[in-house]
Scaffold this motif. Structure first.
Motif, PDB file in Angstrom:
ATOM      1  N   ASP A  46     -74.653  12.992  -7.466  1.00 59.32           N
ATOM      2  CA  ASP A  46     -76.140  12.687  -7.586  1.00 59.32           C
ATOM      3  C   ASP A  46     -76.782  12.721  -6.112  1.00 59.32           C
ATOM      4  O   ASP A  46     -76.451  12.225  -5.197  1.00 59.32           O
ATOM      5  N   TYR A  47     -77.628  13.877  -6.240  1.00 63.87           N
ATOM      6  CA  TYR A  47     -78.255  14.316  -4.944  1.00 63.87           C
ATOM      7  C   TYR A  47     -79.783  14.146  -5.172  1.00 63.87           C
ATOM      8  O   TYR A  47     -80.613  14.826  -5.599  1.00 63.87           O
ATOM      9  N   TYR A  48     -80.313  13.033  -4.822  1.00 70.20           N
ATOM     10  CA  TYR A  48     -81.479  12.498  -4.762  1.00 70.20           C
ATOM     11  C   TYR A  48     -82.123  12.552  -6.189  1.00 70.20           C
ATOM     12  O   TYR A  48     -83.160  12.887  -6.305  1.00 70.20           O
ATOM     13  N   ALA A  57     -74.898  22.201  -1.862  1.00 67.89           N
ATOM     14  CA  ALA A  57     -75.621  21.364  -0.961  1.00 67.89           C
ATOM     15  C   ALA A  57     -74.373  21.423   0.566  1.00 67.89           C
ATOM     16  O   ALA A  57     -74.659  20.663   1.158  1.00 67.89           O
ATOM     17  N   SER A  58     -73.317  22.176   0.362  1.00 68.89           N
ATOM     18  CA  SER A  58     -72.320  22.261   1.170  1.00 68.89           C
ATOM     19  C   SER A  58     -71.552  23.444   1.697  1.00 68.89           C
ATOM     20  O   SER A  58     -71.668  24.448   0.696  1.00 68.89           O
ATOM     21  N   PRO A  72     -71.117  19.139   4.284  1.00 71.56           N
ATOM     22  CA  PRO A  72     -72.467  19.087   3.662  1.00 71.56           C
ATOM     23  C   PRO A  72     -73.489  19.394   4.743  1.00 71.56           C
ATOM     24  O   PRO A  72     -73.389  19.076   5.852  1.00 71.56           O
ATOM     25  N   ASP A  74     -76.689  18.354   4.892  1.00 71.86           N
ATOM     26  CA  ASP A  74     -77.221  17.081   4.926  1.00 71.86           C
ATOM     27  C   ASP A  74     -76.213  15.953   5.099  1.00 71.86           C
ATOM     28  O   ASP A  74     -75.594  15.466   3.834  1.00 71.86           O
ATOM     29  N   SER A  76     -76.228  13.032   5.214  1.00 68.42           N
ATOM     30  CA  SER A  76     -76.334  11.474   4.419  1.00 68.42           C
ATOM     31  C   SER A  76     -75.774  11.480   2.953  1.00 68.42           C
ATOM     32  O   SER A  76     -75.843  10.488   2.289  1.00 68.42           O
ATOM     33  N   ILE A  77     -75.436  12.632   2.562  1.00 63.21           N
ATOM     34  CA  ILE A  77     -74.970  12.717   1.113  1.00 63.21           C
ATOM     35  C   ILE A  77     -73.367  12.567   1.141  1.00 63.21           C
ATOM     36  O   ILE A  77     -72.649  13.014  -0.002  1.00 63.21           O
ATOM     37  N   ALA A  80     -72.092  10.330  -1.571  1.00 62.51           N
ATOM     38  CA  ALA A  80     -72.623  10.595  -2.895  1.00 62.51           C
ATOM     39  C   ALA A  80     -71.641  11.934  -3.561  1.00 62.51           C
ATOM     40  O   ALA A  80     -71.133  11.902  -4.452  1.00 62.51           O
ATOM     41  N   ILE A  81     -71.226  12.658  -2.534  1.00 59.54           N
ATOM     42  CA  ILE A  81     -70.321  13.845  -2.743  1.00 59.54           C
ATOM     43  C   ILE A  81     -68.840  13.208  -3.080  1.00 59.54           C
ATOM     44  O   ILE A  81     -68.215  13.530  -4.271  1.00 59.54           O
TER      45      ILE A  81
END
Length: 188
Positions: A46-48, A57-58, A72, A74, A76-77, A80-81
């Protein structure tokens, strides 16, 4: 009529090639004893609010044969990953150091190797069925041309033989890919 058959054979070949590509993508996910980014790159997280594959994303790398590193863009994720990997059912231990995720790939046991080979062969059989279905669809169209009187029985037989050759080549390729992957699984 000749152009129609050329189009039919090209369509059959293209559709079978797509099946082969799908098969290649699927067997990337079948584990060998070696870490590969293909094992995790398509895992979604789930990415935002959007379901996103990790590879979008990575940065993914394999610094050694038993480790996958996910970096990643970002930070901050990370959680989530990590959650996406945990929910994927891969059952790999994930280490989150706040900057990167490291996945340690344990060596395969003889029993798990056999399970992966069995799964590989099941995926291969599904791909072969898809190719045979493509052949059946194209053959039905050729037979309809013959039935409608657009081509002779000899031309029909020749076209069906050509389509069979295309099918045989694709089935052979699947068998070769299975044998190669099976060797990779057993060698480590």
């Amino acid at each position: 009529m000749v152009e129609e058959f050329i189009k039919l054979k090209k369509e059959a070949n293209d559709r079978m090639d797509k099946t082969i590509q799908f098969f290649k993508d699927e067997i990337k996910k079948v584990r060998t004893g070696r870490a590969t980014v293909g094992m995790v790159e398509d895992i979604r997280f789930d990415y935002y609010g959007n379901s996103t594959p990790i590879k979008q994303a990575s940065s993914l790398s394999t610094p050694d044969p038993h480790t996958i590193v996910i970096d990643p863009w970002d930070k901050s994720i990370l959680k989530a990953i990590e959650k996406g990997i945990m929910e994927s059912g891969l059952n790999f231990p994930v280490v989150n150091d706040g900057k990167l995720l490291r996945i340690n790939i344990p060596p395969l046991t003889e029993e798990t190797k056999k399970e992966y080979i069995k799964k590989l062969k099941e995926i291969g059989e599904e791909a072969k069925i898809a190719i045979r279905n493509e052949r059946r669809d194209i053959n039905d169209r050729v037979k309809k041309f013959s039935k409608d009187g657009h081509i002779s029985e000899d031309e029909e037989r020749r076209e069906l033989d050509e389509i069979q050759k295309v099918t045989d080549n694709h089935i052979k390729l699947i068998d070769e890919l299975i044998a190669k992957k099976e060797k990779e699984i057993m060698e480590i």
